[in-house]
Design a protein around this motif. Structure first.
Motif, PDB file in Angstrom:
ATOM      1  N   HIS A   1      42.749 -17.630  -0.458  1.00  0.00           N
ATOM      2  CA  HIS A   1      43.661 -18.641   0.061  1.00  0.00           C
ATOM      3  C   HIS A   1      43.845 -18.487   1.563  1.00  0.00           C
ATOM      4  O   HIS A   1      43.824 -19.475   2.315  1.00  0.00           O
ATOM      5  CB  HIS A   1      45.012 -18.549  -0.648  1.00  0.00           C
ATOM      6  CG  HIS A   1      46.046 -19.476  -0.072  1.00  0.00           C
ATOM      7  ND1 HIS A   1      46.024 -20.832  -0.277  1.00  0.00           N
ATOM      8  CD2 HIS A   1      47.130 -19.218   0.725  1.00  0.00           C
ATOM      9  CE1 HIS A   1      47.050 -21.381   0.356  1.00  0.00           C
ATOM     10  NE2 HIS A   1      47.732 -20.430   0.967  1.00  0.00           N
TER      11      HIS A   1
ATOM     12  N   SER B   1      40.591 -19.599   3.265  1.00  0.00           N
ATOM     13  CA  SER B   1      40.435 -21.042   3.194  1.00  0.00           C
ATOM     14  C   SER B   1      41.431 -21.749   4.105  1.00  0.00           C
ATOM     15  O   SER B   1      41.090 -22.722   4.772  1.00  0.00           O
ATOM     16  CB  SER B   1      40.620 -21.508   1.746  1.00  0.00           C
ATOM     17  OG  SER B   1      40.581 -22.906   1.659  1.00  0.00           O
ATOM     18  N   GLU B   2      42.639 -21.266   4.121  1.00  0.00           N
ATOM     19  CA  GLU B   2      43.677 -21.865   4.969  1.00  0.00           C
ATOM     20  C   GLU B   2      43.276 -21.813   6.437  1.00  0.00           C
ATOM     21  O   GLU B   2      43.381 -22.796   7.170  1.00  0.00           O
ATOM     22  CB  GLU B   2      45.002 -21.122   4.760  1.00  0.00           C
ATOM     23  CG  GLU B   2      46.174 -21.718   5.522  1.00  0.00           C
ATOM     24  CD  GLU B   2      46.968 -22.689   4.670  1.00  0.00           C
ATOM     25  OE1 GLU B   2      47.981 -23.189   5.164  1.00  0.00           O
ATOM     26  OE2 GLU B   2      46.577 -22.943   3.529  1.00  0.00           O
TER      27      GLU B   2
ATOM     28  N   LEU C   1      40.437 -24.315   7.099  1.00  0.00           N
ATOM     29  CA  LEU C   1      40.906 -25.695   7.140  1.00  0.00           C
ATOM     30  C   LEU C   1      41.665 -25.994   8.430  1.00  0.00           C
ATOM     31  O   LEU C   1      41.539 -27.078   9.005  1.00  0.00           O
ATOM     32  CB  LEU C   1      41.793 -25.987   5.929  1.00  0.00           C
ATOM     33  CG  LEU C   1      41.077 -26.078   4.580  1.00  0.00           C
ATOM     34  CD1 LEU C   1      42.086 -26.222   3.445  1.00  0.00           C
ATOM     35  CD2 LEU C   1      40.095 -27.239   4.564  1.00  0.00           C
TER      36      LEU C   1
ATOM     37  N   GLU D   1      39.091 -26.342  11.125  1.00  0.00           N
ATOM     38  CA  GLU D   1      38.395 -27.619  10.983  1.00  0.00           C
ATOM     39  C   GLU D   1      39.277 -28.768  11.460  1.00  0.00           C
ATOM     40  O   GLU D   1      38.810 -29.683  12.150  1.00  0.00           O
ATOM     41  CB  GLU D   1      37.999 -27.837   9.527  1.00  0.00           C
ATOM     42  CG  GLU D   1      37.285 -29.165   9.287  1.00  0.00           C
ATOM     43  CD  GLU D   1      37.118 -29.484   7.807  1.00  0.00           C
ATOM     44  OE1 GLU D   1      36.026 -29.916   7.431  1.00  0.00           O
ATOM     45  OE2 GLU D   1      38.102 -29.303   7.054  1.00  0.00           O
ATOM     46  N   SER D   2      40.560 -28.739  11.107  1.00  0.00           N
ATOM     47  CA  SER D   2      41.473 -29.805  11.499  1.00  0.00           C
ATOM     48  C   SER D   2      41.603 -29.888  13.017  1.00  0.00           C
ATOM     49  O   SER D   2      41.580 -30.982  13.598  1.00  0.00           O
ATOM     50  CB  SER D   2      42.849 -29.583  10.868  1.00  0.00           C
ATOM     51  OG  SER D   2      42.778 -29.671   9.457  1.00  0.00           O
TER      52      SER D   2
ATOM     53  N   VAL E   1      41.117 -35.308   8.351  1.00  0.00           N
ATOM     54  CA  VAL E   1      41.552 -33.907   8.409  1.00  0.00           C
ATOM     55  C   VAL E   1      43.043 -33.759   8.126  1.00  0.00           C
ATOM     56  O   VAL E   1      43.600 -32.675   8.336  1.00  0.00           O
ATOM     57  CB  VAL E   1      41.219 -33.288   9.782  1.00  0.00           C
ATOM     58  CG1 VAL E   1      39.726 -33.263   9.983  1.00  0.00           C
ATOM     59  CG2 VAL E   1      41.896 -34.054  10.916  1.00  0.00           C
TER      60      VAL E   1
ATOM     61  N   PRO F   1      46.388 -34.244   5.286  1.00  0.00           N
ATOM     62  CA  PRO F   1      46.711 -34.431   3.861  1.00  0.00           C
ATOM     63  C   PRO F   1      46.857 -35.911   3.559  1.00  0.00           C
ATOM     64  O   PRO F   1      47.147 -36.730   4.439  1.00  0.00           O
ATOM     65  CB  PRO F   1      48.045 -33.685   3.697  1.00  0.00           C
ATOM     66  CG  PRO F   1      48.112 -32.749   4.856  1.00  0.00           C
ATOM     67  CD  PRO F   1      47.391 -33.401   5.979  1.00  0.00           C
TER      68      PRO F   1
ATOM     69  N   SER G   1      46.883 -29.929  -0.695  1.00  0.00           N
ATOM     70  CA  SER G   1      45.477 -29.528  -0.785  1.00  0.00           C
ATOM     71  C   SER G   1      44.932 -29.021   0.537  1.00  0.00           C
ATOM     72  O   SER G   1      43.953 -28.278   0.560  1.00  0.00           O
ATOM     73  CB  SER G   1      44.628 -30.705  -1.270  1.00  0.00           C
ATOM     74  OG  SER G   1      44.708 -31.783  -0.351  1.00  0.00           O
ATOM     75  N   ARG G   2      45.536 -29.397   1.654  1.00  0.00           N
ATOM     76  CA  ARG G   2      45.126 -28.867   2.949  1.00  0.00           C
ATOM     77  C   ARG G   2      46.354 -28.795   3.853  1.00  0.00           C
ATOM     78  O   ARG G   2      47.306 -29.576   3.688  1.00  0.00           O
ATOM     79  CB  ARG G   2      44.014 -29.698   3.594  1.00  0.00           C
ATOM     80  CG  ARG G   2      44.387 -31.077   4.025  1.00  0.00           C
ATOM     81  CD  ARG G   2      43.195 -31.762   4.708  1.00  0.00           C
ATOM     82  NE  ARG G   2      42.705 -30.994   5.834  1.00  0.00           N
ATOM     83  CZ  ARG G   2      41.411 -30.674   6.018  1.00  0.00           C
ATOM     84  NH1 ARG G   2      40.509 -31.054   5.137  1.00  0.00           N
ATOM     85  NH2 ARG G   2      41.025 -29.977   7.067  1.00  0.00           N
TER      86      ARG G   2
END
Length: 736
Positions: free
Chosen positions: A253, A256-257, A260, A263-264, A290, A292, A299-300
């Motif tokens: 988590h 991944s967080e 993300l 990426e955003s 990018v 939610p 989810s992001r």
């Protein structure tokens, strides 16, 4: 074995039928069959679908361990034998001919060979099956080769009585007296009709059991047992995976967080970059991607930079540092030759180098109509940039014209693309819309003559015109050197340093020398005609002191001295964005005449903007930009107050006014874009907002649209939630 002709019982080893006397085919069976089954069917959509379903079921089925087949022995009994090979668990391939057989008295060799090498025959039965001679022959051939024991009927439609071929409903059997008679027979069948969908799996398993030659109940029992074992194994595997996942969840988590978030931030920067380059819709799509899907979406992560980017590219709040914002862009197949904007009709038209004429809704950017007008279909040996042009005649009429080759003009309804009218072999130089929107003035030429015609925009009907002979072809061919008065009685055209006057009532023409330099533009205000003139050469476009003049003439006394003359110089400039130097010679042009007091002529020359009093020639206002002016247009007019919007060749937009002091450092009306600009049209939309359409040298097939959104202070700044921003984004994407 039965005789394939009369179906009588045959003794072992017989080579011909003792009843009908016909020879019997060779029944030699291969030791290993190539195909598990031969599927015989009519090539109809319904029957084909059933055949495909059966083929897939047989070829993908894996036999459970321990399944045995009941093989008939020589004594007529049966002996159990395992049929699951040691090396593989599938039954094998099926033969299904996908082509309709051509009319022929016998089956093709490939079909006969496949039947000989097939362990069983599956007949897909429907009412149409009985009409097929080929299905009949395939059944007869299989019976002759292998007998009836391994034929399986699959019911695809209607009842068995209507669908199963008669050859499979009876067979020759001895009666009580030992006499061979045709007796009813019950073929092995499975039901795959649409109304029996709930039991399709069961019926497919029944077919598989028949193909495998095993007991159906035994196969079903072992299949159920295998399914239970798989379920238990899947549950155990899922439990193990869940345990491992739980141990790694926190670490994954966190990783991944972080990914993300990175990426955003990256895509938010990309969205801002797209926005800076005028790619408005692409920027909105990138920014939305990018974020939610809502404030409740976990989810992001919601990255502040991404939300700020979406708010920026939506342009909901005016930006004091960027008052001009992109709306949309339009791409054409070829390089843009000409474009016109009609704010009353809310459409924009583009002519490109392929000859395609496309019209768009100026509010939504959606394509309204597109096609190649007749004048551009034969486009060999022409230079579209010089030889083609389009002109807005009225909110409901658009003109396309070809100056060379075969000539030709045609008018269209821009909102439907419908052809209104056309004229072949008409060589137009320029068109000029009039105060009366139902008519327009056309300047055309012949071999040694010029003519002005008044034409009804929507019908092409001609009014009386005027024509004059000329000694040379016009140097300048654009609407800036052609105009007509409001009463449509007189038209004027600048021919080099002369002014040609067309009396449209009498047909008389007059040519008067009115300038020492070539005339570049003219405009008429009642009885005063204002013109600009300059003597420049193509090799001197980098000069900083190109002479030009502006003068006003009384159209009722053209032979007399001008009312006034203004002499000045201008400089051509070079834009260096996006990399290559782009020279731009902003030739002196009358842009507009404003009717304040005695009237004001707005003109540009290079970097200079001048507002000149029509009566006296005094300069009422002047402004000098840092690059050549591509287009200038009055805006925000109110009584004796006005402002002027500007587009510069170096990619700068500005609004200037004699009402306030302007500097390039403090002006809050300036926006710089990362493009050089070679062509532009300024105007206003239906709500009075200033908009600009422009094209660039590095993207010659793309037309950009920007709008001026002034900043009024912090009191006008609004805060938006994520859900509100997403709602506006989806509306913008759907609208544009």
């Amino acid at each position: 074995m039965d005789c394939p002709s009369c179906h009588s019982k045959l003794p072992d080893g017989a080579v011909s039928c003792p009843r009908c006397g016909k020879p019997l085919p060779d029944r030699g069976e291969p030791a290993d069959f190539t195909y598990a089954a031969f599927i015989s069917y009519r090539h109809l959509p319904r029957d084909t679908e059933v055949a495909q379903q059966v083929q897939k079921a047989i070829e993908t089925y894996h036999l459970p361990r321990g399944v045995v087949a009941e093989q008939p022995d020589d004594s007529g009994g049966s002996a159990a034998r395992p049929i699951r090979p040691k090396t593989r668990s599938t039954l094998g391939k099926c033969f299904r001919d996908e082509d309709e057989l051509a009319a022929s008295p016998s089956l093709p060799d490939s079909i006969q060979k496949a039947l000989a090498q097939s362990r069983s025959l599956i007949v897909v039965c429907s009412p149409e099956t009985q009409e097929s001679i080929w299905v009949q022959r395939e059944i007869e051939t299989f019976i002759a080769l292998h007998g009836r024991e391994r034929i399986i009927c699959v019911l695809a439609a209607d009842s068995p009585e209507e669908s199963i071929p008669p050859i499979l409903k009876t067979r020759m059997m001895p009666d009580a007296a030992g006499i061979m008679r045709e007796m009813p027979a019950e073929p092995l069948a499975a039901d795959l009709r649409p109304e029996s969908k709930d039991k399709h799996k069961t019926e497919l398993l029944r077919i598989i059991a028949a193909v495998a030659g095993c007991n159906y109940d035994d196969l079903r029992r072992r299949e159920r047992s295998r399914r239970h074992k798989r379920t238990a194994l899947a549950f155990a595997t899922a439990t193990l995976i869940a345990t491992i996942t739980g141990l790694l969840a926190f670490q994954l988590h966190q990783t991944s967080e972080a990914a993300l978030v990175a990426e955003s931030k990256s895509l938010a920067a990309q969205a801002l970059d797209q926005y800076a380059y005028g790619e408005h819709l692409q920027a909105i799509e990138t920014a939305v991607r990018v974020l939610p899907t809502s404030e409740n979406d976990q989810s992001r992560p919601l990255v502040p930079e991404a939300q700020a980017a979406l708010e920026k590219v939506l342009g909901l709040n005016p930006d004091p540092n960027q008052p001009w914002v992109p709306l949309y862009l339009l791409d054409t197949e070829g390089d843009i030759v000409s474009f016109v904007y009609n704010h009353e009709g809310n459409w924009i038209a583009i002519l490109d180098s392929t000859g395609a004429l496309s019209t768009y809704d100026a509010r939504t950017s959606s394509l309204v109509a597109s096609g190649v007008p007749e004048p551009f279909e034969n486009k060999k040996q022409v230079n579209p940039q010089q030889d083609w042009f389009i002109s807005s005649l009225s909110p409901s009429a658009l003109l396309a014209a070809n100056r060379t080759t075969t000539g030709g003009i045609v008018a269209y309804d821009p909102l439907s693309g419908k052809r209104l009218w056309g004229r072949d072999s008409t060589y137009a130089l320029a068109a000029n819309s009039t105060v009366d929107a139902s008519k327009f003035a056309l300047l055309a030429y012949g071999t040694t003559s010029l003519a002005t015609l008044i034409i009804k925009a929507e019908t092409g009907e001609l009014a009386p015109g005027a024509e004059t002979r000329i000694a040379q072809f016009p140097r300048f061919m654009n609407s800036d050197t052609f105009c007509v008065n409001d009463s449509l009685s007189t038209a004027y055209f600048a021919l080099e340093n002369s002014l040609v006057t067309f009396d449209l009532k009498t047909g008389a023409c007059q040519q008067t020398v009115v300038s020492e330099m070539p005339i570049l533009s003219i405009q008429l205000s009642e009885d005063i005609l204002v013109l600009t003139a300059s003597s420049f050469a193509e090799g001197e476009t980098d000069s900083n002191h190109i002479p030009f003049s502006v003068c006003a003439l009384n159209v009722n006394a053209l032979d007399e001295e001008p009312l006034w003359t203004l002499h000045d110089t201008y400089s051509a400039t070079v834009s260096t964005k996006p990399g290559e130097p782009t020279p731009f010679n902003g030739i002196p042009q009358i842009r507009s005449i404003l009717h304040y007091d005695q009237g004001v002529a707005i003109l540009t020359a290079g970097k200079k903007l001048l507002a000149v009093d029509l009566e006296s020639g005094d300069v009422a206002y002047s402004h000098e930009s840092n690059s050549s002016i591509v287009d200038a247009s009055p805006c925000f007019e109110d009584e004796n107050r006005y402002a002027i919007s500007l587009v510069l060749s170096n990619g700068q937009f500005n609004i200037v006014s004699p009402l306030f002091e302007i500097t390039s450092n403090s002006d809050g009306c300036i926006t710089d874009i990362p493009y050089a600009i070679t062509g532009a049209t300024l105007g206003q939309d239906e709500y009075g907002n200033v908009i600009a359409f422009f094209c660039t040298p590095d993207k010659p097939n793309r037309l950009f649209c920007y709008m001026y959104k002034p900043y009024y202070g912090e009191d006008f700044i609004e805060d938006f939630s994520l859900d509100e921003l997403l709602s506006y984004a989806h509306e913008a994407l759907e609208y544009l």
